[in-house]
Motif scaffolding. Sequence first.
Motif, PDB file in Angstrom:
ATOM      1  N   THR A  42       0.855  -1.181   0.000  1.00  0.00           N
ATOM      2  CA  THR A  42       0.000   0.000   0.000  1.00  0.00           C
ATOM      3  C   THR A  42       0.891   1.231   0.000  1.00  0.00           C
ATOM      4  OG1 THR A  42      -1.802  -1.147   1.106  1.00  0.00           O
ATOM      5  CG2 THR A  42      -1.798   1.261   1.249  1.00  0.00           C
ATOM      6  N   ILE A  43       0.602   2.145  -0.909  1.00  0.00           N
ATOM      7  CA  ILE A  43       1.387   3.365  -1.055  1.00  0.00           C
ATOM      8  C   ILE A  43       0.475   4.560  -0.823  1.00  0.00           C
ATOM      9  CG2 ILE A  43       2.857   4.747  -2.581  1.00  0.00           C
ATOM     10  CD1 ILE A  43       3.333   2.147  -4.196  1.00  0.00           C
ATOM     11  N   PHE A  44       0.860   5.427   0.097  1.00  0.00           N
ATOM     12  CA  PHE A  44       0.183   6.705   0.284  1.00  0.00           C
ATOM     13  C   PHE A  44       0.892   7.717  -0.603  1.00  0.00           C
ATOM     14  CE2 PHE A  44      -2.036   6.644   4.667  1.00  0.00           C
ATOM     15  CZ  PHE A  44      -2.503   5.367   4.450  1.00  0.00           C
ATOM     16  N   ALA A  88      10.007   3.713  -9.946  1.00  0.00           N
ATOM     17  CA  ALA A  88       8.957   4.465 -10.642  1.00  0.00           C
ATOM     18  C   ALA A  88       8.476   5.620  -9.773  1.00  0.00           C
ATOM     19  CB  ALA A  88       7.797   3.548 -11.016  1.00  0.00           C
ATOM     20  N   ILE A  89       8.309   5.369  -8.490  1.00  0.00           N
ATOM     21  CA  ILE A  89       7.866   6.427  -7.569  1.00  0.00           C
ATOM     22  C   ILE A  89       8.962   7.477  -7.399  1.00  0.00           C
ATOM     23  CG2 ILE A  89       7.258   6.925  -5.166  1.00  0.00           C
ATOM     24  CD1 ILE A  89       4.941   5.691  -6.677  1.00  0.00           C
ATOM     25  N   GLU A  90      10.186   7.032  -7.111  1.00  0.00           N
ATOM     26  CA  GLU A  90      11.285   7.977  -6.899  1.00  0.00           C
ATOM     27  C   GLU A  90      11.525   8.862  -8.120  1.00  0.00           C
ATOM     28  OE1 GLU A  90      14.189   5.565  -3.806  1.00  0.00           O
ATOM     29  OE2 GLU A  90      14.629   5.471  -5.938  1.00  0.00           O
ATOM     30  N   SER A  91      11.443   8.281  -9.296  1.00  0.00           N
ATOM     31  CA  SER A  91      11.771   9.000 -10.527  1.00  0.00           C
ATOM     32  C   SER A  91      10.654   9.886 -11.045  1.00  0.00           C
ATOM     33  CB  SER A  91      12.148   7.997 -11.627  1.00  0.00           C
ATOM     34  OG  SER A  91      13.246   7.229 -11.234  1.00  0.00           O
ATOM     35  N   THR A  92       9.421   9.534 -10.716  1.00  0.00           N
ATOM     36  CA  THR A  92       8.323  10.240 -11.392  1.00  0.00           C
ATOM     37  C   THR A  92       7.278  10.855 -10.471  1.00  0.00           C
ATOM     38  OG1 THR A  92       6.922   8.273 -11.654  1.00  0.00           O
ATOM     39  CG2 THR A  92       8.563   8.693 -13.389  1.00  0.00           C
ATOM     40  N   ALA A  93       7.174  10.421  -9.220  1.00  0.00           N
ATOM     41  CA  ALA A  93       6.103  10.929  -8.348  1.00  0.00           C
ATOM     42  C   ALA A  93       6.590  11.974  -7.350  1.00  0.00           C
ATOM     43  CB  ALA A  93       5.438   9.772  -7.590  1.00  0.00           C
ATOM     44  N   TRP A  94       7.864  11.891  -6.972  1.00  0.00           N
ATOM     45  CA  TRP A  94       8.366  12.834  -5.983  1.00  0.00           C
ATOM     46  C   TRP A  94       8.293  14.250  -6.534  1.00  0.00           C
ATOM     47  CZ3 TRP A  94      13.341  10.303  -3.562  1.00  0.00           C
ATOM     48  CH2 TRP A  94      12.956   9.218  -2.788  1.00  0.00           C
ATOM     49  N   GLY A  95       7.909  15.160  -5.687  1.00  0.00           N
ATOM     50  CA  GLY A  95       7.710  16.548  -6.081  1.00  0.00           C
ATOM     51  C   GLY A  95       6.235  16.863  -6.181  1.00  0.00           C
ATOM     52  N   GLY A  96       5.480  15.927  -6.729  1.00  0.00           N
ATOM     53  CA  GLY A  96       4.023  16.055  -6.755  1.00  0.00           C
ATOM     54  C   GLY A  96       3.407  15.424  -5.521  1.00  0.00           C
ATOM     55  N   TYR A  97       4.047  14.362  -5.057  1.00  0.00           N
ATOM     56  CA  TYR A  97       3.579  13.623  -3.892  1.00  0.00           C
ATOM     57  C   TYR A  97       4.715  13.410  -2.902  1.00  0.00           C
ATOM     58  CZ  TYR A  97      -0.352  12.065  -6.840  1.00  0.00           C
ATOM     59  OH  TYR A  97      -1.445  11.999  -7.654  1.00  0.00           O
ATOM     60  N   ARG A  98       4.363  13.347  -1.639  1.00  0.00           N
ATOM     61  CA  ARG A  98       5.222  12.746  -0.617  1.00  0.00           C
ATOM     62  C   ARG A  98       4.702  11.314  -0.499  1.00  0.00           C
ATOM     63  NH1 ARG A  98       3.033  16.804   1.670  1.00  0.00           N
ATOM     64  NH2 ARG A  98       2.187  15.629   3.403  1.00  0.00           N
ATOM     65  N   THR A  99       5.571  10.364  -0.254  1.00  0.00           N
ATOM     66  CA  THR A  99       5.133   8.969  -0.309  1.00  0.00           C
ATOM     67  C   THR A  99       5.432   8.223   0.965  1.00  0.00           C
ATOM     68  OG1 THR A  99       7.240   8.303  -1.310  1.00  0.00           O
ATOM     69  CG2 THR A  99       5.447   8.849  -2.818  1.00  0.00           C
ATOM     70  N   GLU A 100       4.581   7.251   1.245  1.00  0.00           N
ATOM     71  CA  GLU A 100       4.783   6.300   2.340  1.00  0.00           C
ATOM     72  C   GLU A 100       4.423   4.926   1.793  1.00  0.00           C
ATOM     73  OE1 GLU A 100       2.612   7.344   5.889  1.00  0.00           O
ATOM     74  OE2 GLU A 100       3.279   9.430   5.797  1.00  0.00           O
ATOM     75  N   PHE A 101       5.206   3.922   2.178  1.00  0.00           N
ATOM     76  CA  PHE A 101       5.007   2.547   1.709  1.00  0.00           C
ATOM     77  C   PHE A 101       4.719   1.634   2.887  1.00  0.00           C
ATOM     78  CE2 PHE A 101       7.543   4.642  -1.434  1.00  0.00           C
ATOM     79  CZ  PHE A 101       7.216   4.061  -2.639  1.00  0.00           C
ATOM     80  N   TYR A 102       3.738   0.748   2.725  1.00  0.00           N
ATOM     81  CA  TYR A 102       3.363  -0.181   3.786  1.00  0.00           C
ATOM     82  C   TYR A 102       3.121  -1.569   3.205  1.00  0.00           C
ATOM     83  CZ  TYR A 102       2.515   4.121   6.347  1.00  0.00           C
ATOM     84  OH  TYR A 102       2.671   5.347   6.942  1.00  0.00           O
ATOM     85  N   PRO A 103       3.948  -2.569   3.588  1.00  0.00           N
ATOM     86  CA  PRO A 103       3.601  -3.947   3.224  1.00  0.00           C
ATOM     87  C   PRO A 103       2.248  -4.257   3.866  1.00  0.00           C
ATOM     88  CG  PRO A 103       5.804  -3.818   4.158  1.00  0.00           C
ATOM     89  CD  PRO A 103       5.164  -2.492   4.378  1.00  0.00           C
ATOM     90  N   THR A 104       1.411  -4.941   3.143  1.00  0.00           N
ATOM     91  CA  THR A 104       0.020  -5.113   3.531  1.00  0.00           C
ATOM     92  C   THR A 104      -0.377  -6.573   3.347  1.00  0.00           C
ATOM     93  OG1 THR A 104      -0.335  -2.903   2.576  1.00  0.00           O
ATOM     94  CG2 THR A 104      -2.288  -4.170   3.073  1.00  0.00           C
ATOM     95  N   TYR A 105      -1.369  -7.006   4.103  1.00  0.00           N
ATOM     96  CA  TYR A 105      -1.944  -8.316   3.796  1.00  0.00           C
ATOM     97  C   TYR A 105      -3.449  -8.248   3.963  1.00  0.00           C
ATOM     98  CZ  TYR A 105      -1.733  -9.158   8.878  1.00  0.00           C
ATOM     99  OH  TYR A 105      -1.855  -9.065  10.235  1.00  0.00           O
ATOM    100  N   ASP A 106      -4.125  -9.174   3.282  1.00  0.00           N
ATOM    101  CA  ASP A 106      -5.579  -9.199   3.258  1.00  0.00           C
ATOM    102  C   ASP A 106      -6.089  -9.901   4.509  1.00  0.00           C
ATOM    103  OD1 ASP A 106      -8.270  -9.441   2.736  1.00  0.00           O
ATOM    104  OD2 ASP A 106      -8.011 -10.114   0.683  1.00  0.00           O
TER     105      ASP A 106
END
Length: 119
Positions: free
Chosen positions: A25-27, A87-105
């Motif tokens: 899950t990515i915020f 992909a996130i580091e190269s293209t999303a930073w600047g528009g978004y701040r990001t957080e990553f969470y390993p997730t399970y159902d």
Amino acid sequence: MAQNAPAPNPTNTAAPVGDGTFLLTIFLKHDESKTLPQINQQLKEQGYFKAFPPPGVQVVSWYVMMGIGQVVTLRVPADKLREVNRAIESTAWGGYRTEFYPTYDYKAAAEQMREQNNK
């Protein structure tokens, strides 16, 4: 949602055990110093809409969380983790701040526990 991303399938989000994938899950938190058109223009210029999610990565869900930004849950083959990160580091930073969470159902387990404890 990205144009090439598969539509979420809420009835089949659990991965078989041992299939070599995991949920991530990515915020994508909006940079509130910019307007939405400014954010989208920056993302376009950086190639975000073409790069995310990378090929071979399944979108499980993609929601707008008001006051936060977007919350994306991906099914990621273990060998694709670096591609997602890049992909996130190269293209999303600047528009978004990001957080990553390993997730399970947990839905099926929670339903089972509720059912057992309501008897």
